[in-house]
Design an enzyme around this catalytic site. Structure first.
Site, PDB file in Angstrom:
ATOM      1  N   ASP A   1     -11.407   2.057   3.492  1.00 25.09           N
ATOM      2  CA  ASP A   1     -11.662   0.713   3.232  1.00 25.09           C
ATOM      3  C   ASP A   1     -13.205   0.424   2.782  1.00 25.09           C
ATOM      4  O   ASP A   1     -13.606  -0.689   2.442  1.00 25.09           O
ATOM      5  CB  ASP A   1     -11.338   0.133   4.584  1.00 25.09           C
ATOM      6  CG  ASP A   1     -10.023  -0.872   4.579  1.00 25.09           C
ATOM      7  OD1 ASP A   1      -9.584  -0.918   3.503  1.00 25.09           O
ATOM      8  OD2 ASP A   1      -9.614  -0.814   5.552  1.00 25.09           O
TER       9      ASP A   1
ATOM     10  N   GLN B   1      -5.532  -1.630   9.604  1.00 21.19           N
ATOM     11  CA  GLN B   1      -5.089  -2.813   9.057  1.00 21.19           C
ATOM     12  C   GLN B   1      -5.741  -3.937   9.765  1.00 21.19           C
ATOM     13  O   GLN B   1      -5.626  -4.003  10.837  1.00 21.19           O
ATOM     14  CB  GLN B   1      -3.548  -3.118   8.647  1.00 21.19           C
ATOM     15  CG  GLN B   1      -3.146  -4.448   8.087  1.00 21.19           C
ATOM     16  CD  GLN B   1      -3.493  -4.661   6.461  1.00 21.19           C
ATOM     17  OE1 GLN B   1      -3.764  -3.453   6.194  1.00 21.19           O
ATOM     18  NE2 GLN B   1      -3.608  -5.446   5.952  1.00 21.19           N
TER      19      GLN B   1
ATOM     20  N   LYS C   1       0.902  -1.283   0.021  1.00 27.22           N
ATOM     21  CA  LYS C   1      -0.045  -0.129  -0.044  1.00 27.22           C
ATOM     22  C   LYS C   1       0.913   1.153  -0.017  1.00 27.22           C
ATOM     23  O   LYS C   1       0.625   2.174  -0.982  1.00 27.22           O
ATOM     24  CB  LYS C   1      -0.869   0.073   1.277  1.00 27.22           C
ATOM     25  CG  LYS C   1      -1.917  -1.075   1.139  1.00 27.22           C
ATOM     26  CD  LYS C   1      -2.991  -1.249   2.159  1.00 27.22           C
ATOM     27  CE  LYS C   1      -3.886  -2.568   2.312  1.00 27.22           C
ATOM     28  NZ  LYS C   1      -4.583  -2.884   3.221  1.00 27.22           N
TER      29      LYS C   1
HETATM   30  N1  LIG Z   1      -8.073  -2.877   6.759  1.00 29.06           N
HETATM   31  C1  LIG Z   1      -7.908  -3.878   5.613  1.00 29.06           C
HETATM   32  N2  LIG Z   1      -7.900  -3.431   4.345  1.00 29.06           N
HETATM   33  C2  LIG Z   1      -7.747  -4.396   3.664  1.00 29.06           C
HETATM   34  O1  LIG Z   1      -7.892  -3.986   2.293  1.00 29.06           O
HETATM   35  C3  LIG Z   1      -7.139  -5.674   3.813  1.00 29.06           C
HETATM   36  C4  LIG Z   1      -6.775  -5.672   5.202  1.00 29.06           C
HETATM   37  N3  LIG Z   1      -7.213  -4.690   6.166  1.00 29.06           N
HETATM   38  N4  LIG Z   1      -6.241  -7.062   5.606  1.00 29.06           N
HETATM   39  C5  LIG Z   1      -5.890  -7.985   4.864  1.00 29.06           C
HETATM   40  C6  LIG Z   1      -6.587  -7.879   3.586  1.00 29.06           C
HETATM   41  C7  LIG Z   1      -5.727  -8.540   2.359  1.00 29.06           C
HETATM   42  N5  LIG Z   1      -5.259  -7.390   1.596  1.00 29.06           N
HETATM   43  C8  LIG Z   1      -4.710  -7.499   0.466  1.00 29.06           C
HETATM   44  C9  LIG Z   1      -3.612  -6.511  -0.007  1.00 29.06           C
HETATM   45  C10 LIG Z   1      -2.860  -6.676  -1.002  1.00 29.06           C
HETATM   46  C11 LIG Z   1      -2.516  -7.863  -1.477  1.00 29.06           C
HETATM   47  C12 LIG Z   1      -1.693  -7.981  -2.687  1.00 29.06           C
HETATM   48  O2  LIG Z   1      -0.797  -6.853  -3.186  1.00 29.06           O
HETATM   49  N6  LIG Z   1      -1.247  -9.298  -3.320  1.00 29.06           N
HETATM   50  C13 LIG Z   1      -0.364  -9.282  -4.290  1.00 29.06           C
HETATM   51  C14 LIG Z   1       1.063  -9.788  -3.727  1.00 29.06           C
HETATM   52  C15 LIG Z   1       0.906 -10.256  -2.119  1.00 29.06           C
HETATM   53  C16 LIG Z   1       2.235 -10.979  -1.929  1.00 29.06           C
HETATM   54  O3  LIG Z   1       3.409 -10.696  -2.613  1.00 29.06           O
HETATM   55  O4  LIG Z   1       2.134 -11.444  -0.779  1.00 29.06           O
HETATM   56  C17 LIG Z   1      -0.991 -10.418  -5.445  1.00 29.06           C
HETATM   57  O5  LIG Z   1      -1.896 -10.702  -5.121  1.00 29.06           O
HETATM   58  O6  LIG Z   1      -0.391  -9.995  -6.490  1.00 29.06           O
HETATM   59  C18 LIG Z   1      -3.346  -8.700  -1.264  1.00 29.06           C
HETATM   60  C19 LIG Z   1      -4.370  -8.829  -0.063  1.00 29.06           C
HETATM   61  C20 LIG Z   1      -5.956  -6.601   1.989  1.00 29.06           C
HETATM   62  N7  LIG Z   1      -6.577  -6.490   3.199  1.00 29.06           N
END
Ligand SMILES: Nc1nc(=O)c2c([nH]1)NC[C@@H]1CN(c3ccc(C(=O)N[C@@H](CCC(=O)O)C(=O)O)cc3)C=[N+]21
Ligand SMILES: NC(=O)C1=CN([C@@H]2O[C@H](COP(=O)(O)OP(=O)(O)OC[C@H]3O[C@@H](n4cnc5c(N)ncnc54)[C@H](OP(=O)(O)O)[C@@H]3O)[C@@H](O)[C@H]2O)C=CC1
Ligand SMILES: [Mg+2]
Length: 284
Positions: free
Chosen positions: A121, A98, A54
């Site tokens: 969010d 988060q 992020k």
């Molecule tokens: N308040 C809050 N808001 C959220 O939006 C929130 C949260 N809590 N808690 C956890 C989940 C999960 N989440 C992700 C964010 C980025 C990737 C992301 O960047 N994924 C990449 C790579 C991930 C990696 O390399 O580990 C991909 O899928 O290609 C995934 C999942 C947001 N969340």
């Protein structure tokens, strides 16, 4: 049929470039950059990766990110006080706490304290209610990101049968509201659903957000269906995988999202969109 890949990488970059152009236009007009406060309590490794992504995309989008990295022992009173301070800080446009939070903290109570106008969010009951009533303001990033991915790819949802596997507050439920708003017919499945495989077999669009690797079997996917895999599971090998049995599903589907490189990237790009939307909607 072998499915085409829904390209979360390319489309997320396109979204971030669009946000960047809006930020640049603001700066050219003498306005400040939008600012996002990212609150991380404790040191969960997955959360650290997501929060890192992020912050990096904030830089690419021209958004100022303000990190609050708090110890796992942070008291609820201290966290509530921080949210109150951020609510009142005119230089802050978005507040993201988060999840998951350490067990001694009540996430619902904290989310409800966030000013809905800064709730990038989209988790506040006010914003979920707006979405449910067909008048969305700030929309949850993951389901909104899925809708953008489908729209930009030119996939029509009107009248389609959509089946969502998973009914959580952050994925399945708001995804159902989004798909309903787009005029799909929606079924939401969860751990008590009977005949899950049959429900998935009938779907034109399948969205999986369960948190179990390869939970949705490729054999369940109707020929030509669109498959959206929200799951992010880290295997012992260190590799990431989704909730859908990708290789088999790909042979049946028309379109499918990869993990990584699919919905996760769209979630982060959508957070950038929500932050500039919040900034502009606040008239800053
Ligand atoms: N308040 C809050 N808001 C959220 O939006 C929130 C949260 N809590 N808690 C956890 C989940 C999960 N989440 C992700 C964010 C980025 C990737 C992301 O960047 N994924 C990449 C790579 C991930 C990696 O390399 O580990 C991909 O899928 O290609 C995934 C999942 C947001 N969340
Ligand atoms: N790509 C992204 O941006 C994001 C990815 N994620 C990922 O999505 C996945 C889901 O996350 P999240 O929604 O927070 O998870 P939760 O654990 O909060 O919810 C899981 C949902 O799956 C349902 N479920 C569990 N077991 C079964 C089963 N055997 N059959 C049918 N349904 C079942 C649960 O049912 P019940 O309601 O009955 O308990 C619940 O509704 C995870 O892999 C997570 O990492 C999450 C957020 C963003
Ligand atoms: Mg959860």
């Amino acid at each position: 049929m072998t499915a085409q890949i829904l390209d979360g990488k390319a489309i997320s970059q396109e979204i971030i470039a669009q946000v960047r152009a809006r930020v640049d236009a603001r700066l050219a007009g003498g306005k400040r950059a939008p600012a996002l406060a990212v609150v991380l309590v404790g040191s969960d490794p997955a959360s650290q990766v997501y929060v890192g992504n992020k912050k990096r995309q904030c830089e690419n989008a021209g958004i100022t990110s303000i990190a609050y990295d708090l110890p796992a022992e942070t008291s609820e009173a201290d966290l509530l006080a921080l949210v109150t301070k951020l609510n009142h800080d005119d230089a802050v446009d978005g507040i993201l706490v988060q999840l998951p939070l350490p067990k001694h903290l009540n996430a619902e109570k904290i989310i409800e304290l966030i000013d809905p106008a800064k709730d990038v969010d989209g988790f506040h009951p006010y914003n979920i209610g707006r979405l449910a009533l067909k008048m969305p303001l700030l929309r949850p990033c993951t389901p909104r990101g899925v809708m953008t991915l489908l729209e930009k790819t030119g996939i029509d949802l009107v009248g389609k049968d959509a089946v969502i596997v998973g009914a959580s507050n952050i994925v399945g439920r708001p995804q159902a509201l989004e798909l309903l708003l787009a005029r799909a017919t929606v079924t939401v499945c969860h751990s008590k659903t009977k005949d899950l495989a049959d429900k998935v077999r009938g779907a034109d669009v399948v969205v999986a957000g369960v948190g179990i690797p390869n939970f949705v079997k490729g054999e369940w996917i109707k020929p030509g269906a669109v498959v959206i895999d929200v799951g992010i599971n880290r295997l012992e090998s260190g590799k990431l995988c989704g909730d859908v049995e990708f290789d088999v599903a790909r042979e049946n589907a028309s379109w499918i999202t990869p993990v990584p490189g699919g919905v996760g990237l769209m979630t982060v790009a959508t957070l950038m969109q929500n932050t500039i939307d919040a900034c502009e909607a606040r008239g800053r």
